[in-house]
Design a protein around this motif. Structure first.
Motif, short mmCIF file in Angstrom:
data_model
loop_
_atom_site.label_atom_id
_atom_site.label_comp_id
_atom_site.label_asym_id
_atom_site.label_seq_id
_atom_site.Cartn_x
_atom_site.Cartn_y
_atom_site.Cartn_z
N VAL A 63 -23.79 -56.51 -2.82
CA VAL A 63 -22.88 -57.58 -2.92
C VAL A 63 -21.63 -56.58 -3.37
CG1 VAL A 63 -21.98 -59.40 -4.55
CG2 VAL A 63 -24.29 -59.59 -3.49
N TYR A 64 -21.73 -55.89 -4.70
CA TYR A 64 -20.59 -55.01 -4.91
C TYR A 64 -19.94 -54.08 -3.85
CZ TYR A 64 -22.29 -56.51 -9.47
OH TYR A 64 -22.76 -57.08 -10.65
N SER A 65 -20.72 -53.49 -2.99
CA SER A 65 -20.44 -52.79 -2.05
C SER A 65 -19.75 -53.46 -0.90
CB SER A 65 -21.70 -51.96 -1.18
OG SER A 65 -21.30 -51.45 -0.21
N GLU A 66 -20.23 -54.74 -0.69
CA GLU A 66 -19.45 -55.71 0.37
C GLU A 66 -18.10 -55.98 -0.19
OE1 GLU A 66 -22.26 -58.63 1.30
OE2 GLU A 66 -23.55 -57.55 2.68
N HIS A 67 -18.14 -56.22 -1.48
CA HIS A 67 -16.76 -56.85 -2.02
C HIS A 67 -15.68 -55.62 -1.86
CE1 HIS A 67 -14.33 -59.07 -4.63
NE2 HIS A 67 -14.10 -57.85 -5.57
N ALA A 68 -16.18 -54.38 -2.08
CA ALA A 68 -15.17 -53.32 -1.97
C ALA A 68 -14.95 -52.75 -0.62
CB ALA A 68 -16.07 -51.97 -2.70
#
Length: 175
Positions: A52-57
């Motif tokens: 989720v953090y990777s997709e948000h970035a």
């Protein structure tokens, strides 16, 4: 290795090695499976958060920074830190300002005042007193006399004073 350990998966062997390194010699076989389940669930949660953090970035894949951030957020939300020492001292000071109830001096064990005990009566019943025949006749005469007065001057006072009775809540005493 002992019988059946050759058939174990690599992760189960790692859990057994960890238990042995911590000095745990005797345990049920189910403990290994419980640790594995906990381990897998934790890894899945961390990797899901990292994704989720990777997709948000806006990244196409998960990198070590995402995993570190996911682990740190898991630690922050899973474990709570105790309040600072100053806060605990202030709470203790405020609490200790209130004096303890005085005890009843007497033979045997010192007890708190009866008002602070659980068996102290905590309710009251209002039981109206029965009126005698004379009081009933006087009341009827007063009612006839008061009917002539205007409604504004009339005051409705109770004719009887209720009797208050308290009962302690506790076990029945043997007679």
């Amino acid at each position: 290795m002992a019988d059946g350990e050759e058939d174990l998966p690599r992760d189960a062997k790692i859990v057994k090695t960890l238990l042995k390194s911590m000095g745990v010699e005797n345990y049920e076989p189910r403990v290994v499976h419980q640790f594995l389940e906990l381990w897998y669930r934790y890894v899945v949660d961390v990797l899901t958060d990292a994704q989720v953090y990777s997709e948000h970035a806006g990244k196409s894949s998960i990198d070590s920074d995402d995993v570190k951030l996911a682990i740190q957020s898991k630690v922050n939300f899973s474990f709570s830190q105790p309040p600072p020492r100053e806060v605990l001292l202030e709470l203790a000071r405020n609490r200790n300002k209130i004096p303890l109830p005085k005890s009843i001096a007497g033979p045997g064990m010192a007890l708190p005042p009866e008002a602070d005990t659980l068996i102290h009566p905590n309710y009251q019943l209002v039981i109206p007193r029965k009126r005698t025949n004379e009081a009933v006749e006087e009341t009827e005469e007063e009612e006839e006399a008061s009917e002539s007065k205007s409604q504004e001057q009339r005051t409705d006072l109770p004719q009887t004073t209720p009797q208050r009775v308290s009962f302690p809540l506790g076990p029945k005493r043997a007679r």
